[in-house]
Design an enzyme around this catalytic site. Structure first.
Site, mmCIF file in Angstrom:
data_model
loop_
_atom_site.group_PDB
_atom_site.id
_atom_site.type_symbol
_atom_site.label_atom_id
_atom_site.label_comp_id
_atom_site.label_asym_id
_atom_site.label_seq_id
_atom_site.Cartn_x
_atom_site.Cartn_y
_atom_site.Cartn_z
ATOM 1 N N LYS A 195 0.796 -1.271 0.032
ATOM 2 C CA LYS A 195 0.153 -0.003 0.148
ATOM 3 C C LYS A 195 0.675 1.134 0.002
ATOM 4 O O LYS A 195 1.608 1.253 0.854
ATOM 5 C CB LYS A 195 -0.854 -0.138 1.212
ATOM 6 N N LYS A 248 -2.005 -1.468 -3.872
ATOM 7 C CA LYS A 248 -2.940 -0.312 -3.905
ATOM 8 C C LYS A 248 -2.026 1.107 -3.928
ATOM 9 O O LYS A 248 -1.067 0.972 -3.199
ATOM 10 C CB LYS A 248 -3.612 -0.290 -2.616
HETATM 11 C C1 PBG Z 1 -7.422 3.205 5.686
HETATM 12 C C2 PBG Z 1 -7.476 3.144 4.077
HETATM 13 C C3 PBG Z 1 -7.569 4.042 3.269
HETATM 14 C C4 PBG Z 1 -7.861 3.761 2.134
HETATM 15 C C5 PBG Z 1 -8.379 2.484 2.509
HETATM 16 N N1 PBG Z 1 -8.125 2.099 3.606
HETATM 17 C C6 PBG Z 1 -6.872 5.711 3.392
HETATM 18 C C7 PBG Z 1 -5.618 5.905 3.599
HETATM 19 O O1 PBG Z 1 -4.762 4.976 3.668
HETATM 20 O O2 PBG Z 1 -5.229 6.895 3.930
HETATM 21 C C8 PBG Z 1 -8.110 4.401 0.648
HETATM 22 C C9 PBG Z 1 -9.090 3.925 -0.204
HETATM 23 C C10 PBG Z 1 -9.265 4.826 -1.446
HETATM 24 O O3 PBG Z 1 -8.783 5.853 -1.682
HETATM 25 O O4 PBG Z 1 -10.218 4.567 -1.913
HETATM 26 N N2 PBG Z 1 -6.034 3.239 6.042
#
Ligand code: PBG
Length: 325
Positions: A195, A248
C-alpha cells in the site's frame, strides 16, 4: 514473419474476430464493491468528491446488499465512520461499533454475499493516524494489539475476510494468531501488502473522515518509487499467513501488480482507489473522456496486469455493463 505476410489488422476487422482472439476477460466475479457506513438512520448521502458513491446508515445496507447480490458481485468491502473518535480508536473494536453492526445487517439480509472488512484505526482515532501515537509517531508494536482486537470483533460480527490496511509491520501475523486463538481459523486475511502513500486517497479521506490531523502517512505507507520493497512486503505478509495480497492504488502501480503476480502464487487483489474513480468521473462530466469506456478500459488493464480481484467503486456500474457470468 513480418509485413506484408503478417497483417495484425486481419483479426481486428469485426467484433466476432476480435472476440476470438481476445486475451483478457473482465468478469463480475472479479469485482469487490467498497461501502461506507455512517451513524444515523435513513442516510444515503452522495460523497461530493466521488459522484455516484454514497454513505449509508446501517438500516439502508440490506437494500444495497440485495442490489449488489442481484448484479452478481461476490463481495463488499466495508468502511465505517464512527460516532465518536478517541486517541485509541475504541469504536473500531467495540462489539456494537458501526462496522460490526453493518456486518450483522448485511449477513442477515444476504448471507451469501462475502463481507470483507477494512481493519484500520484512522477513521476511528481523533488524530486520524492508523495506529497508537507515542511521542508524535505511530507506535508499531502497540498498534498490533489494537488491530488484532478489531479483526476479532469483525469476525465475531460475521465478517468472512478481514483486510488490514494500516501498514504496520507484523500485523498479519498478529491478526492471524488472534483470530486462531479466538476460534476464527476459517476467517481469511486479505492484506493490503503493498500500500503506497498516495495522493489518490484524497476523496476517500473525505468519505471516511480519516485525514490525519498532523503530518502524513509516509512513516508507514510505502514510498511510491519502490517496487522491490513491494515484493518484500508481500513475501512477509504471505509468511505471516495472508490468504490474498493487495497492491494499492492500481493504475499507477500496474508494474507492481504484474511483478507480484509473477513472483507469488496467492490471489492478487488490486484496489482502484477513490482518486482513480474521481478522476475518471470528473473527466467524464467535462466530456473530456467517455467515462464508461475509461471504466472498462482501466479495469481490463488492471486485470491484464495480473489482478485476480479488483476492488473498485465502479463495481456496480461495471457489473451493469458486463452482465452476469
Ligand atoms: C485506511 C484506508 C485508506 C484507504 C483504504 N483504507 C485511506 C488511507 O490510507 O489514507 C483508501 C481507499 C481509497 O482511496 O479508495 N487506512
Amino acid at each position: 514473419m513480418g509485413f506484408p505476410d503478417y497483417r495484425p489488422r486481419r483479426m481486428r476487422r469485426n467484433e466476432n474476430l476480435r472476440r476470438m482472439v481476445r486475451e483478457t476477460f473482465l468478469s463480475v466475479d472479479d469485482l469487490v464493491y467498497p461501502l461506507f457506513v455512517v451513524p444515523g438512520s435513513s442516510v444515503r448521502e452522495e460523497i461530493s468528491s466521488m459522484p455516484g458513491q454514497y454513505r449509508f446508515s446501517v438500516d439502508r445496507l440490506a437494500q444495497e446488499a440485495r442490489i449488489i447480490k442481484e448484479l452478481g458481485i461476490p463481495a463488499v468491502l466495508l468502511f465505517g465512520v464512527p460516532q465518536h473518535k478517541d486517541p485509541l480508536g475504541s469504536e473500531a473494536y467495540a462489539a456494537d461499533g458501526i462496522v460490526q453492526r453493518a456486518v450483522r445487517e448485511i449477513k442477515d439480509a444476504v448471507p451469501e454475499l462475502v463481507v470483507i472488512t477494512d481493519v484500520c484505526l484512522c477513521e476511528y482515532t481523533d488524530h486520524g493516524h492508523c495506529g497508537k501515537i507515542e511521542r508524535g509517531e505511530v507506535d508499531n508494536d502497540a498498534t498490533l494489539e489494537l488491530l488484532s482486537r478489531i479483526a476479532v470483533s469483525h469476525a465475531r460480527a460475521g465478517a468472512d475476510v478481514v483486510a488490514p490496511s494500516d501498514m504496520m509491520d507484523g500485523r498479519v501475523g498478529a491478526i492471524r494468531h488472534a483470530l486462531d486463538r479466538e476460534g476464527f481459523g476459517q476467517i481469511a486475511i486479505l492484506s493490503y501488502a503493498a500500500k503506497y502513500c498516495s495522493s489518490f486517497y484524497g476523496p476517500f479521506r473525505e468519505a471516511a473522515e480519516s485525514a490525519p490531523r498532523f503530518g502524513d502517512r509516509r512513516g508507514y505507507q510505502m514510498d511510491p518509487p519502490n517496487w522491490r520493497e513491494a515484493l518484500r512486503e508481500v513475501e512477509l505478509d504471505i509468511q505471516e499467513g495472508a490468504d490474498m495480497v493487495m497492491v494499492k492504488p492500481a493504475l499507477p502501480y500496474l508494474d507492481v501488480i504484474c511483478r507480484v503476480r509473477e513472483a507469488f502464487d496467492l490471489p492478487v487483489a488490486a484496489y482502484q482507489v477513490s482518486g482513480e474513480y474521481a478522476m475518471i468521473q470528473a473527466a467524464g462530466r467535462l466530456n473530456w473522456v467517455d467515462a464508461e469506456r475509461a471504466m472498462i478500459e482501466t479495469l481490463t488493464g488492471i486485470k491484464r496486469a495480473g489482478a485476480d480481484l479488483i476492488i473498485t467503486y465502479f463495481a456496480v456500474a461495471a457489473a451493469r455493463v458486463l452482465g452476469h457470468g
